[in-house]
Design an enzyme around this catalytic site. Structure first.
Site, PDB file in Angstrom:
ATOM      1  N   ASP A 101     -13.689   2.523  -4.058  1.00 55.77           N
ATOM      2  CA  ASP A 101     -14.397   2.253  -2.815  1.00 55.77           C
ATOM      3  C   ASP A 101     -13.474   2.429  -1.610  1.00 55.77           C
ATOM      4  O   ASP A 101     -13.857   3.009  -0.590  1.00 55.77           O
ATOM      5  CB  ASP A 101     -14.966   0.834  -2.856  1.00 55.77           C
ATOM      6  CG  ASP A 101     -15.644   0.444  -1.554  1.00 55.77           C
ATOM      7  OD1 ASP A 101     -16.722   0.984  -1.264  1.00 55.77           O
ATOM      8  OD2 ASP A 101     -15.085  -0.396  -0.827  1.00 55.77           O
ATOM      9  N   GLU A 137     -17.418   6.056  -7.555  1.00 52.21           N
ATOM     10  CA  GLU A 137     -16.258   5.356  -6.988  1.00 52.21           C
ATOM     11  C   GLU A 137     -15.174   5.161  -8.044  1.00 52.21           C
ATOM     12  O   GLU A 137     -13.979   5.329  -7.754  1.00 52.21           O
ATOM     13  CB  GLU A 137     -16.694   4.001  -6.423  1.00 52.21           C
ATOM     14  CG  GLU A 137     -17.555   4.105  -5.176  1.00 52.21           C
ATOM     15  CD  GLU A 137     -17.964   2.753  -4.622  1.00 52.21           C
ATOM     16  OE1 GLU A 137     -18.286   2.696  -3.431  1.00 52.21           O
ATOM     17  OE2 GLU A 137     -17.960   1.755  -5.391  1.00 52.21           O
TER      18      GLU A 137
END
Length: 241
Positions: A51, A123
């Site tokens: 992220d 991610e």
């Protein structure tokens, strides 16, 4: 170590080709594609790192691409590029669902198509690349995946997608919101395309588009509808009371 079958192996090879990156430690890619329903050794911790890599990389791309935008404008653009829907859309384009390792319950409930699961896997893979190589390599992969999207951004839209802009355009003219419906699904599950119709109701305009996901097809139909609306019912005239 999780053992993968030939189908998953081939799917992972396709993902690496799309990334233009080959893992030196394939087990890291397997971990990034492993959902918590499948194994205790899953991708949740990888998501945490991925992220941050994604947010930084996209922020830097926008900073370079749009030198005159304010911090707030750049933040709005980034939010639309790193959200779950966009990540899931990219995952669908890459057929990531074919490589996911899911538990029986998630498989039965169609977890391989769930946007949150696909976004998390994206991610996690960015993190896996940074562990396999380094941060710069992971950033390069993010830039490779997002270059086209950033190139087609119109800053005047404030990063809003076509569906949002169509909704606002209709509301500004005091017309009903569009209706989207799936009218067909084409192909096998791993290569399925959704054919979606956008209906502007009382305006008598309908348009169709196909995409690898329902969202992708809806966005395409909304964009076509926006063009038609601006041409036939410009806001400065013909507004319905």
């Amino acid at each position: 170590m999780t053992i993968v079958d030939n189908r998953h192996q081939q799917a992972m090879e396709r993902i690496q080709k799309a990334f233009d990156y080959v893992f030196q430690q394939p087990t890291l890619l397997v971990r990034a594609l492993t959902h918590r329903s499948f194994s205790a050794e899953n991708n949740e911790r990888f998501e945490f790192v991925g992220d941050s890599i994604l947010n930084y990389s996209v922020a830097k791309m926008l900073f370079v691409a749009f030198p005159t935008l304010t911090e707030g404008e750049l933040s709005r653009l980034r939010a639309n590029l790193v959200n779950q829907d966009t990540l899931a859309e990219i995952a669908t384009e890459l057929h990531v669902s074919e490589a996911l390792l899911l538990g029986p319950g998630e498989l039965k409930s169609g977890g391989y198509r769930r946007p949150s699961i696909m976004a998390d896997a994206m991610e996690a893979m960015f993190a896996a690349i940074s562990f396999d190589a380094d941060f710069n390599t992971a950033e390069k992969v993010v830039c490779h995946l997002y270059a086209g999207r950033i190139q087609h951004i119109n800053p005047k839209d404030n990063g809003k997608d076509a569906k949002t802009r169509l909704q606002e355009a209709l509301q500004a003219r005091h017309w009903a919101l569009p209706k989207y419906r799936i009218i067909d699904q084409i192909g096998e599950i791993h290569e399925q395309q959704f054919v979606v119709q956008c209906d502007l109701g009382e305006l008598g305009f309908q348009t169709e588009a196909a995409g690898h996901s329902r969202r992708e097809a809806e966005q395409q139909t909304a964009q076509t509808a926006l063009v038609w609306l601006d041409e036939h019912h410009p806001l400065h005239k013909g507004r319905k009371k």
